[in-house]
Design a protein around this motif. Structure first.
Motif: not given
Length: 122
Positions: A13-14, A87, A90, A119, A121-122
């Motif tokens: 996660q961010a 993000p 990524t 990767s 994610s926001s």
């Protein structure tokens, strides 16, 4: 010839962190400048960070203060500690080795790993 194998990628996660590793085999690891590059879908491969034979680091502006490159010549390994991930970080991250001088240009690096996916994610 130098063989490079990256590991440590994943989904985060961010604001999270990951540490990438690149294990080298073949020629004398300590003789090489080591670099990290990344490539997002539809974009060109771009410079992230590099480290000299003696440990001097270089960073692209977008990762300064968040990423740290380091090397352990005894373990033939270079690391990329990535904190406060965003993000836009990524991409597939690649390790590269160059026996001459460090560069921000991918074309100047002689050896490459297969890449590891990061990767965020926001």
């Amino acid at each position: 010839q130098v063989q490079l194998v990256e590991s440590g990628g994943g989904l985060v996660q961010a604001g999270g962190s990951l540490r990438l590793s690149c294990a080298a085999s073949g020629r004398t690891f300590s003789n090489y400048y080591m670099g990290w590059f990344r490539q997002a879908p539809g974009k060109e491969r771009e410079f992230v960070a590099a480290i000299s034979r003696t440990g001097s680091p270089y960073y692209t502006d977008s990762v300064k203060g968040r990423f740290t490159i380091s090397r352990d010549n005894a373990k033939n390994t270079v690391y990329l500690q990535m904190n406060n991930l965003k993000p836009e970080d990524t991409a597939v991250y690649y390790c590269a080795a160059e026996p001459g001088l460090w560069s921000v240009l991918p074309s100047r690096y002689a050896y490459w790993g297969q890449g590891t996916q990061v990767s965020v994610s926001s």
